[in-house]
Scaffold this motif. Structure first.
Motif, PDB file in Angstrom:
ATOM      1  N   ASP A 308       1.089  -1.438   0.171  1.00 19.71           N
ATOM      2  CA  ASP A 308      -0.224  -0.052  -0.058  1.00 19.71           C
ATOM      3  C   ASP A 308       0.998   1.357   0.738  1.00 19.71           C
ATOM      4  OD1 ASP A 308      -2.292   1.735   0.153  1.00 19.71           O
ATOM      5  OD2 ASP A 308      -2.816   0.976   1.320  1.00 19.71           O
ATOM      6  N   THR A 309       0.337   2.159  -0.435  1.00 20.26           N
ATOM      7  CA  THR A 309       0.916   4.120  -0.875  1.00 20.26           C
ATOM      8  C   THR A 309       0.563   4.507   0.576  1.00 20.26           C
ATOM      9  OG1 THR A 309       1.209   3.718  -2.685  1.00 20.26           O
ATOM     10  CG2 THR A 309       2.008   5.921  -1.615  1.00 20.26           C
ATOM     11  N   LEU A 310       0.777   5.074   1.702  1.00 23.26           N
ATOM     12  CA  LEU A 310       0.884   5.831   2.687  1.00 23.26           C
ATOM     13  C   LEU A 310       0.253   7.392   2.080  1.00 23.26           C
ATOM     14  CD1 LEU A 310       3.654   5.331   5.113  1.00 23.26           C
ATOM     15  CD2 LEU A 310       0.946   4.694   5.702  1.00 23.26           C
ATOM     16  N   PRO A 311      -0.506   7.475   2.839  1.00 17.88           N
ATOM     17  CA  PRO A 311      -1.938   9.050   2.543  1.00 17.88           C
ATOM     18  C   PRO A 311      -0.954  10.527   2.156  1.00 17.88           C
ATOM     19  CG  PRO A 311      -2.298   8.694   4.281  1.00 17.88           C
ATOM     20  CD  PRO A 311      -1.753   7.525   3.968  1.00 17.88           C
ATOM     21  N   LYS A 334      -2.498   6.259   9.010  1.00 21.13           N
ATOM     22  CA  LYS A 334      -2.819   4.415   8.287  1.00 21.13           C
ATOM     23  C   LYS A 334      -1.795   3.425   8.574  1.00 21.13           C
ATOM     24  CE  LYS A 334      -4.124   3.335   4.119  1.00 21.13           C
ATOM     25  NZ  LYS A 334      -5.726   2.914   3.839  1.00 21.13           N
ATOM     26  N   VAL A 335      -0.683   3.828   9.041  1.00 17.00           N
ATOM     27  CA  VAL A 335       0.651   2.908   9.475  1.00 17.00           C
ATOM     28  C   VAL A 335      -0.365   1.550  10.290  1.00 17.00           C
ATOM     29  CG1 VAL A 335       2.681   2.171  10.584  1.00 17.00           C
ATOM     30  CG2 VAL A 335       2.304   4.615   8.524  1.00 17.00           C
ATOM     31  N   GLU A 337      -3.889   1.632  10.514  1.00 20.22           N
ATOM     32  CA  GLU A 337      -4.519   0.418  10.403  1.00 20.22           C
ATOM     33  C   GLU A 337      -3.824  -0.816   8.977  1.00 20.22           C
ATOM     34  OE1 GLU A 337      -7.375   0.861   6.263  1.00 20.22           O
ATOM     35  OE2 GLU A 337      -7.312   2.579   7.709  1.00 20.22           O
ATOM     36  N   LEU A 338      -3.413  -0.271   8.755  1.00 22.77           N
ATOM     37  CA  LEU A 338      -2.438  -2.015   8.018  1.00 22.77           C
ATOM     38  C   LEU A 338      -1.656  -2.565   8.593  1.00 22.77           C
ATOM     39  CD1 LEU A 338      -0.964   0.845   4.896  1.00 22.77           C
ATOM     40  CD2 LEU A 338      -2.804  -1.010   4.023  1.00 22.77           C
ATOM     41  N   ALA A 339      -1.150  -2.173   9.498  1.00 18.49           N
ATOM     42  CA  ALA A 339      -0.736  -3.937  10.360  1.00 18.49           C
ATOM     43  C   ALA A 339      -1.737  -4.074  10.878  1.00 18.49           C
ATOM     44  CB  ALA A 339       0.300  -2.755  11.492  1.00 18.49           C
ATOM     45  N   THR A 340      -2.852  -3.476  11.226  1.00 15.65           N
ATOM     46  CA  THR A 340      -3.613  -4.527  11.848  1.00 15.65           C
ATOM     47  C   THR A 340      -4.483  -5.112  10.833  1.00 15.65           C
ATOM     48  OG1 THR A 340      -4.910  -2.286  12.781  1.00 15.65           O
ATOM     49  CG2 THR A 340      -3.214  -3.724  14.107  1.00 15.65           C
ATOM     50  N   ALA A 341      -4.409  -5.299   9.880  1.00 17.36           N
ATOM     51  CA  ALA A 341      -6.182  -5.015   8.184  1.00 17.36           C
ATOM     52  C   ALA A 341      -5.801  -6.446   8.938  1.00 17.36           C
ATOM     53  CB  ALA A 341      -5.940  -4.792   7.472  1.00 17.36           C
ATOM     54  N   PRO A 342      -7.449  -7.058   8.254  1.00 14.34           N
ATOM     55  CA  PRO A 342      -6.825  -8.824   8.039  1.00 14.34           C
ATOM     56  C   PRO A 342      -6.239  -9.207   6.900  1.00 14.34           C
ATOM     57  CG  PRO A 342      -8.888  -7.572   7.155  1.00 14.34           C
ATOM     58  CD  PRO A 342      -8.197  -7.207   7.391  1.00 14.34           C
TER      59      PRO A 342
END
Length: 355
Positions: A308-311, A334-335, A337-342
């Motif tokens: 993913d690309t950070l906003p 965002k970091v 969120e991405l680290a804990t996403a399914p």
């Protein structure tokens, strides 16, 4: 701004193309090659002490900062051979400086999928050396400052200055990214421009697909629409292009991700002799932190990873330069969120087309 991402399976393969040496270790493991072969990867690789032993560590897994430098010089600051520069199509050896044009934070959690987060290089952030600047500039500014300090103190040996300057650059880049993302950095992987070229050359090129034809004389990019095979020089032009793309530098990030995905596809199932040859070549292009245990790393890789690309908030023109305005709070959110996403859905086996 809507973040752009691409989902890819097989963690080791994903970070392999970016982290090259780490990639090779992962490839060997997943391919079932002997551990004795994996253990040979670390020998002869340049090591950095930019991350001290007492530095803060991630409690939720490991954070690996992957830095791609623009320099056209080797690890000792010497020019690359003329024939290599010609095949790279990236200009003369004095171009590029020491900007970290590729910055990827690879988060490997204790359990679950890994995520590779691209940090746009033109983000305007506080630099560890003081003041604001583009996040990519932390390395080069610190390198110059350290070399000037040493010269003033009487040190003039070129290789000594290069080594000390690059170590200062690594420390500054790690500290700047760590502060901006509010994340500890456990390990670093540095690869110069020639490293991307050697990866593609060792694989016999890469396969990509473009939605539209594109041409950019500054990078050497000249590609038709549709699926195509790129040789090493073309692949380097592909990952360097930003002019003529709708999203400019942010679209270049997507191309880097597409390049990495293509490397992963080609390495999957590669013969051991091919992998070993690429490992030997890669050792001249890569720097790892002193505490990076590749054998342990390869043993504990997750089975899934996503990109993913950070906003960013938008563009601005400050001090004669185009920069990305960012909201640190949103980036850090965002970091996390991405680290804990399914886990992402399984990807298609084909080569996806990009802009």
């Amino acid at each position: 701004m809507q973040s752009r991402g691409r989902h890819h399976r097989t963690a080791f393969l994903v970070l392999m193309r970016t982290a090259w040496i780490a990639v090779c270790a992962a490839v060997l493991v997943v391919s079932g090659f002997a551990w004795s072969t994996v253990s040979t990867i670390s020998s002869g690789v340049e090591r950095s002490y930019a991350i001290p032993d007492d530095a803060p560590r991630s409690e939720s897994g490991r954070n690996i900062l992957i830095m791609g430098l623009t320099t056209r010089l080797d690890l000792h600051g010497e020019p690359l051979p003329d024939d290599v520069l010609r095949r790279m199509q990236a200009g003369e050896s004095d171009r590029g400086g020491y900007n970290a044009n590729t910055l990827i934070l690879l988060h490997i959690p204790v359990s679950g999928p890994a995520v590779a987060m691209s940090v746009p290089r033109d983000n305007l952030v506080p630099l560890s050396s003081g003041g604001e600047g583009k996040i990519k500039e932390a390395y080069g500014r610190a390198k110059v400052a350290e070399e000037e300090r040493l010269q003033a103190a009487g040190t003039h040996d070129k290789r000594t200055l290069e080594r000390a300057g690059r170590e200062a650059g690594r420390r500054a880049q790690v500290q700047t990214v760590s502060t901006f993302l509010n994340q500890p950095i456990d390990h670093l992987v540095e690869i110069s421009l020639i490293g991307f070229f050697h990866i593609a050359e060792g694989l016999g090129g890469v396969d990509v697909c473009l939605k539209n034809a594109t041409k950019d004389p500054l990078s050497g990019a000249d590609f038709p629409a549709g699926p195509q095979h790129l040789d090493a020089g073309q692949a380097l032009s592909f990952v360097r292009q930003r002019h003529g793309l709708p999203g400019g530098d942010l679209d270049r990030t997507r191309r880097q991700q597409a390049f990495l995905a293509s490397v992963a596809r080609r390495l999957k199932g590669a013969d051991i002799t091919v992998v070993q040859a690429m490992i030997d070549t890669a050792k001249q292009d890569v720097v790892l932190d002193a505490g990076f245990d590749l054998t342990e790393f390869a043993r504990n890789l997750p089975t899934e990873v996503r990109f993913d690309t950070l906003p960013v908030e938008g563009g601005a023109h400050i001090g004669g330069q185009d920069v990305n305005k960012v909201d640190p709070a949103k980036v850090r959110e965002k970091v996390n969120e991405l680290a804990t996403a399914p886990p992402p859905p399984p990807p298609d086996d084909g080569v996806p087309c990009i802009d």
